[in-house]
Design a protein around this motif. Structure first.
Motif, PDB file in Angstrom:
ATOM      1  N   PRO A   8       6.690  18.703  -6.878  1.00 40.99           N
ATOM      2  CA  PRO A   8       7.406  17.442  -6.356  1.00 40.99           C
ATOM      3  C   PRO A   8       7.414  16.459  -7.404  1.00 40.99           C
ATOM      4  CG  PRO A   8       5.248  17.551  -5.059  1.00 40.99           C
ATOM      5  CD  PRO A   8       5.414  18.861  -5.711  1.00 40.99           C
ATOM      6  N   ASP A   9       8.317  15.696  -7.710  1.00 39.10           N
ATOM      7  CA  ASP A   9       8.565  14.449  -8.524  1.00 39.10           C
ATOM      8  C   ASP A   9       7.657  13.344  -7.781  1.00 39.10           C
ATOM      9  OD1 ASP A   9       9.752  15.768 -10.741  1.00 39.10           O
ATOM     10  OD2 ASP A   9      11.309  16.245  -9.146  1.00 39.10           O
ATOM     11  N   VAL A  10       8.137  13.121  -6.524  1.00 38.14           N
ATOM     12  CA  VAL A  10       7.834  12.009  -5.723  1.00 38.14           C
ATOM     13  C   VAL A  10       7.148  12.454  -4.626  1.00 38.14           C
ATOM     14  CG1 VAL A  10       8.588   9.912  -4.676  1.00 38.14           C
ATOM     15  CG2 VAL A  10       9.753  10.474  -6.732  1.00 38.14           C
ATOM     16  N   ILE A  11       6.102  11.823  -4.300  1.00 39.55           N
ATOM     17  CA  ILE A  11       5.210  12.081  -2.961  1.00 39.55           C
ATOM     18  C   ILE A  11       5.320  10.750  -2.119  1.00 39.55           C
ATOM     19  CG2 ILE A  11       3.001  12.799  -1.945  1.00 39.55           C
ATOM     20  CD1 ILE A  11       2.470  14.372  -4.777  1.00 39.55           C
ATOM     21  N   VAL A  12       5.614  10.987  -0.921  1.00 34.58           N
ATOM     22  CA  VAL A  12       5.671   9.694   0.093  1.00 34.58           C
ATOM     23  C   VAL A  12       4.927   9.692   1.273  1.00 34.58           C
ATOM     24  CG1 VAL A  12       7.312   8.762   1.653  1.00 34.58           C
ATOM     25  CG2 VAL A  12       8.287   9.650  -0.261  1.00 34.58           C
ATOM     26  N   TRP A  13       3.999   8.935   1.293  1.00 32.57           N
ATOM     27  CA  TRP A  13       2.951   8.627   2.426  1.00 32.57           C
ATOM     28  C   TRP A  13       3.478   7.600   3.293  1.00 32.57           C
ATOM     29  CZ3 TRP A  13      -2.634   7.750   0.107  1.00 32.57           C
ATOM     30  CH2 TRP A  13      -2.841   8.961  -0.734  1.00 32.57           C
ATOM     31  N   PRO A  14       3.198   7.857   4.647  1.00 31.12           N
ATOM     32  CA  PRO A  14       3.860   6.836   5.648  1.00 31.12           C
ATOM     33  C   PRO A  14       3.551   5.407   5.628  1.00 31.12           C
ATOM     34  CG  PRO A  14       2.707   8.901   6.618  1.00 31.12           C
ATOM     35  CD  PRO A  14       2.468   8.604   5.234  1.00 31.12           C
ATOM     36  N   GLU A  15       4.142   4.697   6.645  1.00 29.19           N
ATOM     37  CA  GLU A  15       3.599   3.131   6.697  1.00 29.19           C
ATOM     38  C   GLU A  15       2.105   3.104   6.816  1.00 29.19           C
ATOM     39  OE1 GLU A  15       4.892  -0.664   9.697  1.00 29.19           O
ATOM     40  OE2 GLU A  15       5.101   1.643  10.275  1.00 29.19           O
ATOM     41  N   THR A  16       1.493   1.972   6.355  1.00 31.73           N
ATOM     42  CA  THR A  16       0.163   1.707   6.447  1.00 31.73           C
ATOM     43  C   THR A  16      -0.816   3.078   6.020  1.00 31.73           C
ATOM     44  OG1 THR A  16       0.333   1.715   8.796  1.00 31.73           O
ATOM     45  CG2 THR A  16       0.510  -0.495   7.617  1.00 31.73           C
ATOM     46  N   SER A  17      -0.295   3.714   5.233  1.00 35.99           N
ATOM     47  CA  SER A  17      -1.180   5.090   5.248  1.00 35.99           C
ATOM     48  C   SER A  17      -2.503   4.976   4.320  1.00 35.99           C
ATOM     49  CB  SER A  17      -0.475   6.232   4.518  1.00 35.99           C
ATOM     50  OG  SER A  17       0.309   5.684   3.447  1.00 35.99           O
ATOM     51  N   ILE A  18      -2.396   3.901   3.385  1.00 36.91           N
ATOM     52  CA  ILE A  18      -3.708   3.800   2.881  1.00 36.91           C
ATOM     53  C   ILE A  18      -4.653   2.572   3.555  1.00 36.91           C
ATOM     54  CG2 ILE A  18      -4.666   2.449   0.523  1.00 36.91           C
ATOM     55  CD1 ILE A  18      -2.252   3.376  -0.826  1.00 36.91           C
ATOM     56  N   PRO A  19      -5.617   3.072   4.070  1.00 36.91           N
ATOM     57  CA  PRO A  19      -6.398   2.505   5.000  1.00 36.91           C
ATOM     58  C   PRO A  19      -7.516   1.511   4.718  1.00 36.91           C
ATOM     59  CG  PRO A  19      -7.517   4.530   4.662  1.00 36.91           C
ATOM     60  CD  PRO A  19      -6.468   4.509   3.732  1.00 36.91           C
ATOM     61  N   PHE A  20      -7.052   0.760   3.607  1.00 41.08           N
ATOM     62  CA  PHE A  20      -7.784  -0.359   3.129  1.00 41.08           C
ATOM     63  C   PHE A  20      -6.779  -1.150   1.945  1.00 41.08           C
ATOM     64  CE2 PHE A  20      -9.510   3.552   1.305  1.00 41.08           C
ATOM     65  CZ  PHE A  20      -8.819   3.651   0.295  1.00 41.08           C
ATOM     66  N   ILE A  21      -7.255  -2.410   1.853  1.00 38.45           N
ATOM     67  CA  ILE A  21      -6.829  -3.119   0.568  1.00 38.45           C
ATOM     68  C   ILE A  21      -6.909  -2.230  -0.488  1.00 38.45           C
ATOM     69  CG2 ILE A  21      -6.333  -5.432  -0.550  1.00 38.45           C
ATOM     70  CD1 ILE A  21      -5.718  -5.251   2.471  1.00 38.45           C
ATOM     71  N   LEU A  22      -5.739  -1.753  -1.211  1.00 38.95           N
ATOM     72  CA  LEU A  22      -5.860  -0.986  -2.467  1.00 38.95           C
ATOM     73  C   LEU A  22      -6.368  -1.581  -3.518  1.00 38.95           C
ATOM     74  CD1 LEU A  22      -5.311   1.743  -3.450  1.00 38.95           C
ATOM     75  CD2 LEU A  22      -2.962   1.017  -3.924  1.00 38.95           C
ATOM     76  N   THR A  23      -5.867  -2.982  -3.812  1.00 36.66           N
ATOM     77  CA  THR A  23      -6.311  -3.593  -5.086  1.00 36.66           C
ATOM     78  C   THR A  23      -7.701  -4.146  -4.975  1.00 36.66           C
ATOM     79  OG1 THR A  23      -5.368  -5.639  -3.803  1.00 36.66           O
ATOM     80  CG2 THR A  23      -3.988  -4.455  -5.467  1.00 36.66           C
ATOM     81  N   ASP A  24      -8.454  -3.787  -3.829  1.00 32.19           N
ATOM     82  CA  ASP A  24      -9.979  -3.969  -3.615  1.00 32.19           C
ATOM     83  C   ASP A  24     -10.688  -2.866  -3.963  1.00 32.19           C
ATOM     84  OD1 ASP A  24      -9.219  -6.904  -3.182  1.00 32.19           O
ATOM     85  OD2 ASP A  24      -9.610  -6.593  -0.982  1.00 32.19           O
ATOM     86  N   ASN A  25      -9.946  -1.820  -3.950  1.00 28.45           N
ATOM     87  CA  ASN A  25     -10.727  -0.504  -4.141  1.00 28.45           C
ATOM     88  C   ASN A  25     -10.086   0.204  -5.275  1.00 28.45           C
ATOM     89  OD1 ASN A  25     -12.031   0.168  -1.262  1.00 28.45           O
ATOM     90  ND2 ASN A  25     -10.394  -1.184  -0.934  1.00 28.45           N
ATOM     91  N   PRO A  26     -10.608  -0.184  -6.566  1.00 26.78           N
ATOM     92  CA  PRO A  26     -10.199   0.460  -7.733  1.00 26.78           C
ATOM     93  C   PRO A  26     -10.410   2.132  -7.833  1.00 26.78           C
ATOM     94  CG  PRO A  26     -11.991  -0.726  -8.211  1.00 26.78           C
ATOM     95  CD  PRO A  26     -11.463  -1.046  -6.729  1.00 26.78           C
ATOM     96  N   ASP A  27     -11.528   2.639  -7.131  1.00 26.98           N
ATOM     97  CA  ASP A  27     -11.823   3.847  -6.819  1.00 26.98           C
ATOM     98  C   ASP A  27     -10.913   4.859  -6.442  1.00 26.98           C
ATOM     99  OD1 ASP A  27     -14.059   3.239  -8.172  1.00 26.98           O
ATOM    100  OD2 ASP A  27     -15.350   3.409  -6.561  1.00 26.98           O
ATOM    101  N   ALA A  28     -10.095   4.139  -5.507  1.00 23.26           N
ATOM    102  CA  ALA A  28      -9.284   4.654  -4.812  1.00 23.26           C
ATOM    103  C   ALA A  28      -7.966   5.141  -5.700  1.00 23.26           C
ATOM    104  CB  ALA A  28      -8.554   4.051  -3.576  1.00 23.26           C
ATOM    105  N   LEU A  29      -7.653   4.362  -6.629  1.00 24.90           N
ATOM    106  CA  LEU A  29      -6.704   4.512  -7.493  1.00 24.90           C
ATOM    107  C   LEU A  29      -6.903   5.603  -8.472  1.00 24.90           C
ATOM    108  CD1 LEU A  29      -5.506   0.649  -8.384  1.00 24.90           C
ATOM    109  CD2 LEU A  29      -3.989   2.563  -7.298  1.00 24.90           C
ATOM    110  N   VAL A  30      -8.258   5.555  -8.728  1.00 19.87           N
ATOM    111  CA  VAL A  30      -8.675   7.003  -9.447  1.00 19.87           C
ATOM    112  C   VAL A  30      -8.675   8.132  -8.884  1.00 19.87           C
ATOM    113  CG1 VAL A  30     -10.893   7.932 -10.788  1.00 19.87           C
ATOM    114  CG2 VAL A  30     -10.600   5.300 -10.906  1.00 19.87           C
ATOM    115  N   ARG A  31      -8.942   8.267  -7.626  1.00 26.58           N
ATOM    116  CA  ARG A  31      -8.686   9.301  -6.674  1.00 26.58           C
ATOM    117  C   ARG A  31      -7.201   9.745  -6.727  1.00 26.58           C
ATOM    118  NH1 ARG A  31     -10.044  12.900  -5.628  1.00 26.58           N
ATOM    119  NH2 ARG A  31     -10.418  12.976  -3.270  1.00 26.58           N
ATOM    120  N   ILE A  32      -6.489   8.879  -6.787  1.00 32.64           N
ATOM    121  CA  ILE A  32      -5.363   9.220  -6.685  1.00 32.64           C
ATOM    122  C   ILE A  32      -4.569   9.723  -7.963  1.00 32.64           C
ATOM    123  CG2 ILE A  32      -2.597   7.915  -6.323  1.00 32.64           C
ATOM    124  CD1 ILE A  32      -3.694   6.104  -4.512  1.00 32.64           C
TER     125      ILE A  32
END
Length: 527
Positions: free
Chosen positions: A279-303
């Motif tokens: 896939p070129d684009v992956i879509v997750w649903p509404e409020t699928s990220i269960p925390f404030i993403l900008t407060d969790n830089p490790d989550a961006l590393v996992r993505i």
């Protein structure tokens, strides 16, 4: 039929109210998940006969003369909305300790309020009432105007507009691409109410002939659009829809956040089916990220670890923004676009918030009573306008949750988009008619605007829908997993909204003129 019509017209008191209520309740069978559109022929035929008998004391004042028709319309609407919206109460049971007290307001209060629009429509129709085909035109005009008001006043709530009952399947959806849902509301009532003419003699042949012609044209155009006019193709972009099926109670559990996040990542990292393109684009649903993403830089590393360099993730999340020194931060129901390096490259916030669900009208008053919005304590803030999200060289027009039921939310900004993007979380409502009704209305936006629909839902229904309302690939309700689909092409012209607005005004004008002329002729005959 004349004997039956006479009996219905002569009903009084409780029997009349019950008949109107049942007529509205029968109409719910036309809505998803049933889709039995013929039920509305019964509903509106009974409604016409009930209004036929809605006479008042001749010497009564203006409001009292319209009161009998208003009561019939209100009971009709109460049956229709109670039968079609009872499932809203499920959202209050997710946190029953805090919100169960409001259950009667959601299950009975909202239908009672929405029924006022149908009461006003019946009263307006009665002002123009005559005999024969004229009164059918009057009812169609009044319901067309009433549904427009329902979708506009007090931020609007056009859920289950009567026109949807005439469009349960793609064959019957194509007309909305020409005239739009607003005009379809009026035309649907014109057709569904026509059998009432079987109970009277005046106007029977021309009225039934017109209704049959309109319905035949509706079906014939659907066949033409589906089988003769080819659907536009794109073929370049593959989209993956991730449907994790996470119970709403789990989403509210802080200890489950890591598991929820990992479930989304696992489905995103899965290999395509044999022979499938990545896939070129992956879509997750509404409020699928269960925390404030900008407060969790490790989550961006996992993505970033899951995505290839040229892949993009579009995910629903809560976004926070500073409101200034000493003030509480603002929260937005948002969608993020994240590239393969784990960088946030775009964001779009929800514009049309759900009253009482995402924000509290008269907030200070309700806060003084200790009442907060169901989905977000303190409520979300609304964005000023929709922002196009860019991914894989395409522009996606975001519609978060119930924004997809509002044609007016698809502004001119969508003209340059490749697709509509609707992310939602219908887990609030469980396995009820709600998610199925929501999906049907989102599909109609694709047909109306000539834009394919990418719909990602937490527990369903997730699907890629083409511009003719056909599901190309998807996941049914409560089926966890992912699905990859090639994005279909968009259709033209880009000025569809303007054309559909004019269609609505023309349809209302013709119906009003027909009803008015018939009313004048009726009064001349009576006098």
């Amino acid at each position: 039929m004349e004997r039956l019509a006479g009996k219905v017209m002569l009903l009084s008191g409780t029997r009349r109210a019950l008949a109107a209520f049942l007529a509205g309740l029968i109409g719910v069978l036309a809505l998803p998940p049933f889709g039995f559109f013929a039920a509305l022929f019964v509903s509106f035929t009974l409604l016409v006969w009930l209004i036929d008998g809605a006479s008042a004391v001749p010497q009564a004042g203006f409001p009292r003369r319209l009161a009998p028709a208003f009561r019939i319309g209100w009971f009709f609407g109460f049956g229709y909305f109670l039968g079609g919206l009872w499932w809203l109460g499920n959202a209050l049971l997710v946190e029953a300790d805090a919100f169960a007290w409001a259950l009667p307001l959601a299950v009975f209060g909202l239908p009672a309020f929405l029924a006022f629009y149908y009461g006003l429509a019946a009263a307006l129709a009665r002002l123009l009432w005559s005999d024969g085909m004229g009164r059918i035109a009057a009812l169609a005009f009044a319901f067309g105007a009433g549904e427009w008001l329902r979708g506009t006043l007090f931020t609007g709530f056009p859920w289950n507009a009567v026109g949807y009952g005439a469009m349960p399947v793609p064959l019957l959806m194509q007309s909305s691409g020409v005239v739009g849902i607003a005009a379809m509301n009026a035309l649907a009532v014109l057709v569904f109410a026509a059998p009432a003419l079987l109970g009277t003699r005046r106007g029977r042949v021309p009225g039934l002939s017109l209704a049959a012609l309109l319905f035949a044209a509706h079906v014939a155009y659907g066949y033409y659009a589906l089988n003769v006019v080819p659907a536009p193709q794109d073929g370049a972009t593959v989209v993956r829809l991730v449907q994790p099926v996470i119970d709403q109670a789990m989403k509210l559990d802080d200890s489950a956040r890591a598991d929820i996040f990992e479930r989304h990542l696992s489905l995103s990292a899965a290999a395509p089916e044999a022979g499938g393109k990545r896939p070129d684009v992956i879509v997750w649903p509404e409020t699928s990220i269960p925390f404030i993403l900008t407060d969790n830089p490790d989550a961006l590393v996992r993505i970033a670890a899951v995505l290839e360099d040229d892949q993009m993730l579009i995910a629903g999340a809560v976004r926070t923004e500073s409101a200034g020194s000493g003030k509480a931060p603002r929260y937005y129901n948002s969608i993020y676009a994240i590239d393969g390096r784990g960088q946030i490259v775009g964001a779009a916030d929800k514009v049309h918030l759900v009253p009482f669900g995402e924000y509290m009208p008269f907030g200070e008053f309700f806060e003084s009573l200790g009442v907060s919005a169901v989905a977000m304590p303190g409520g979300f803030s609304a964005a000023r306008e929709h922002q196009i999200l860019n991914a894989a060289g395409k522009g996606f027009y975001p519609l978060i949750c119930y924004e997809a039921i509002f044609p007016s939310e698809i502004t001119a900004a969508a003209d340059g988009a490749a697709a509509l993007l609707n992310v939602t979380n219908d887990a609030w409502f469980g396995n009820t008619p709600g998610p199925y009704q929501h999906f049907q209305q989102a599909r109609l936006r694709a047909v109306e605007r000539g834009l394919p629909l990418i719909r990602g839902a937490n527990n369903g229904i997730s699907a890629v829908v083409d511009v003719k309302g056909r599901v190309l690939s998807g996941l049914a309700y409560d089926v966890p997993g992912f699905v990859d689909a090639t994005l279909p092409g968009r259709a033209g012209p880009e000025d569809r909204a303007k054309r559909q607005n004019w269609s609505f005004l023309i349809v209302l004008g013709v119906l009003f003129a027909t009803a008015g002329i018939s009313r004048i002729g009726f009064r001349n005959r009576v006098n």
